[in-house]
Design a protein around this motif. Structure first.
Motif, PDB file in Angstrom:
ATOM      1  N   GLY A 280      -8.706   5.673 -12.771  1.00 14.73           N
ATOM      2  CA  GLY A 280      -8.034   4.892 -11.749  1.00 14.73           C
ATOM      3  C   GLY A 280      -7.822   5.671 -10.476  1.00 14.73           C
ATOM      4  N   THR A 281      -6.836   5.208  -9.685  1.00 15.37           N
ATOM      5  CA  THR A 281      -6.590   5.789  -8.366  1.00 15.37           C
ATOM      6  C   THR A 281      -5.109   6.111  -8.211  1.00 15.37           C
ATOM      7  N   GLN A 282      -4.825   7.287  -7.669  1.00 18.08           N
ATOM      8  CA  GLN A 282      -3.448   7.667  -7.379  1.00 18.08           C
ATOM      9  C   GLN A 282      -3.021   7.078  -6.037  1.00 18.08           C
ATOM     10  N   SER A 283      -1.726   7.054  -5.810  1.00 19.37           N
ATOM     11  CA  SER A 283      -1.213   6.521  -4.547  1.00 19.37           C
ATOM     12  C   SER A 283      -1.695   7.344  -3.354  1.00 19.37           C
ATOM     13  N   SER A 284      -2.069   8.582  -3.598  1.00 19.02           N
ATOM     14  CA  SER A 284      -2.602   9.444  -2.543  1.00 19.02           C
ATOM     15  C   SER A 284      -4.038   9.087  -2.175  1.00 19.02           C
ATOM     16  N   GLY A 285      -4.668   8.254  -2.989  1.00 17.83           N
ATOM     17  CA  GLY A 285      -6.066   7.896  -2.777  1.00 17.83           C
ATOM     18  C   GLY A 285      -7.023   8.661  -3.665  1.00 17.83           C
ATOM     19  N   GLU A 286      -6.538   9.722  -4.314  1.00 14.57           N
ATOM     20  CA  GLU A 286      -7.383  10.500  -5.216  1.00 14.57           C
ATOM     21  C   GLU A 286      -7.605   9.736  -6.521  1.00 14.57           C
ATOM     22  N   SER A 287      -8.768   9.930  -7.102  1.00 12.37           N
ATOM     23  CA  SER A 287      -9.083   9.292  -8.375  1.00 12.37           C
ATOM     24  C   SER A 287      -8.596  10.181  -9.517  1.00 12.37           C
TER      25      SER A 287
END
Length: 444
Positions: A92-99
């Motif tokens: 998935g994706t973190q709130s920072s945009g990193e996967s």
């Protein structure tokens, strides 16, 4: 053993704690798309009028407690986009945009449900709210400024009715719009009339048999457009229901119902090996209907989560099912139901009988006795109990729980007469109201 749990609220963290207790050294990772763990969603409406002083009071355990005290890798701002069931990976994706990517040996889906927004036109205007999470409620509270005079609530189920009461307590004029002919659809129509009367007593405007088609306004909502005319408003709360948050499961082969709920067996296992599901995103076996159902409630989420955690830990812990018990407060009324109502019985093709009774909640001669309204549905051939609805200002909670217990144990109407229930004039009549229904209608 690597355990991964998607969802950090009731079902997910109930499961995590059972794994922690039963699997020494277990590697437990939980991922939550939001930033708050384990809170009481059912208490959200009561923060509005200050009965509950803060949303912080609703949090049972914060993220730091799970991390520091129990050693759970509790992550926030992690939204799952998919599952590779062959490689046993969650990504998935973190709130920072990193996967991110997390491997699992056993996985629990406990992603809950999202509010339904059935109206597209104008739904992006400011002033339109849903109430399912703490951040959503805090957004509503910030928007509920003194200059807001009129609030329109779309939908008159649990959340709609509870929010109507608490918004009214804030000094606002409240309008309830319902597409059907009556509110509180957990009831049959004749009992719902008591809810209508209570709404009118408290100046709640009911707009029935009305479909919302659009919202209009200049950047902020100003009007609700319906097939029954336009209604001016300063704020809108959408409370038309919820849908399972399972879109990310597309392509996994995990079996879902038409509404998107994950189909689980008695051990909360899905159709894919090593993957479990629990709570508002999953199905619930209904003991009375004898089939899978979807009745998302906090009590069920906690029970299913606990049992999922035990089963994931290698225990034998079947979920025996629900009977569909629910209760809510609406001003001076308590509204409760368990099992199926007459409308459900007709839809399911049951051959049934229905009995009604108006009775005092305590001994009639004792000061403060108040009248409750009861409707019981039984199977016609043997009078096995199928359901009850009770509406009244007092004593409803006691009776609905007695009846729910009787349903769970598949008792009959005559069996109610044998129950040894507590009696003293301040608490009950010598014959409990449920037993009064049985005395009048039981075939002995």
């Amino acid at each position: 053993m690597k355990y991964v749990i998607i969802g950090g609220d009731a079902a997910g963290m109930s499961a995590a704690m059972e794994i922690y207790r039963n699997v020494p050294g277990a590697e437990i990772t939980s991922v939550e798309r939001g930033f708050i763990y384990s809170y009481g969603q059912c208490g959200l409406p009561y923060v509005v009028d200050g009965r509950i002083s803060s949303t912080k009071r609703l949090i049972a355990r914060d993220v730091e407690t799970f991390r520091d005290k129990y050693g759970i890798d509790a992550r926030v701002g992690h939204e799952v986009n998919g599952i590779d069931v062959d490689k046993q990976l969650v990504f998935g994706t973190q709130s920072s945009g990193e996967s991110f990517e997390i491997p699992y040996d056993k996985l629990l889906i406990a992603t809950g449900a999202d509010p339904i927004m059935p109206v597209e036109k104008g739904s992006d205007l400011a002033g339109i709210h849903t109430v399912k999470t703490i951040p959503q409620l805090e957004d509503l509270l910030a928007d509920l400024t003194p200059d807001i005079e009129n609030v329109t609530i779309i939908g008159a189920g649990y959340i709609g009715l509870e929010m109507a009461e608490t918004i009214h307590a804030c000094g606002k004029k409240v309008r309830l719009i319902q597409r059907g002919s009556y509110v509180a659809r957990i009831l049959d129509e004749e009992l719902a009339q008591h809810v209508h009367e209570e709404a009118k007593k408290n100046d709640i405007e009911l707009v029935l048999n009305t479909n919302v088609e659009a919202f209009e306004g200049n950047q902020r909502v100003e009007r609700v457009m319906t097939d029954n005319g336009a209604f001016d408003t300063g704020l809108v709360i959408m409370a038309v229901g919820i849908k399972p948050n399972t879109r990310f499961l597309e392509g996994t082969g995990i079996a879902l119902t038409k509404n998107g709920a994950v189909i689980v067996n008695r051990h909360l296992e899905t159709s894919v090996e090593n993957i479990y599901a629990a709570g508002d995103c999953a199905t619930h076996f209904h003991i009375v209907k004898e089939r899978l159902d979807y009745i998302p409630l906090g009590t069920t989420a906690n029970k299913q989560g606990r049992l999922a955690g035990l089963n994931m830990s290698g225990k034998f812990a079947p979920f025996r099912g629900i009977v569909g018990t629910s209760i809510l407060k609406f001003f001076n009324l308590t509204i409760a139901t368990t099992g199926i109502n007459e409308r459900n019985a007709k839809e399911l093709g049951f051959e049934y009988e229905a009995f009604k009774l108006s009775a005092r909640h305590i001994a009639g001669y004792y000061p403060g006795a108040q009248r409750m309204f009861i409707k019981i549905v039984v199977r016609k051939r043997d009078q096995q109990l199928l359901g009850a609805q009770i509406v009244g200002p007092a004593g409803v909670d006691k009776r609905i729980d007695v009846f729910a217990t009787a349903l769970f144990n598949k008792m009959t109407l005559p069996d109610l007469l044998d129950l040894d229930l507590a009696y003293a004039p301040p608490f009950n009549g010598v014959w409990d109201p449920l037993q009064q229904v049985a005395r009048i209608n039981a075939r002995l």
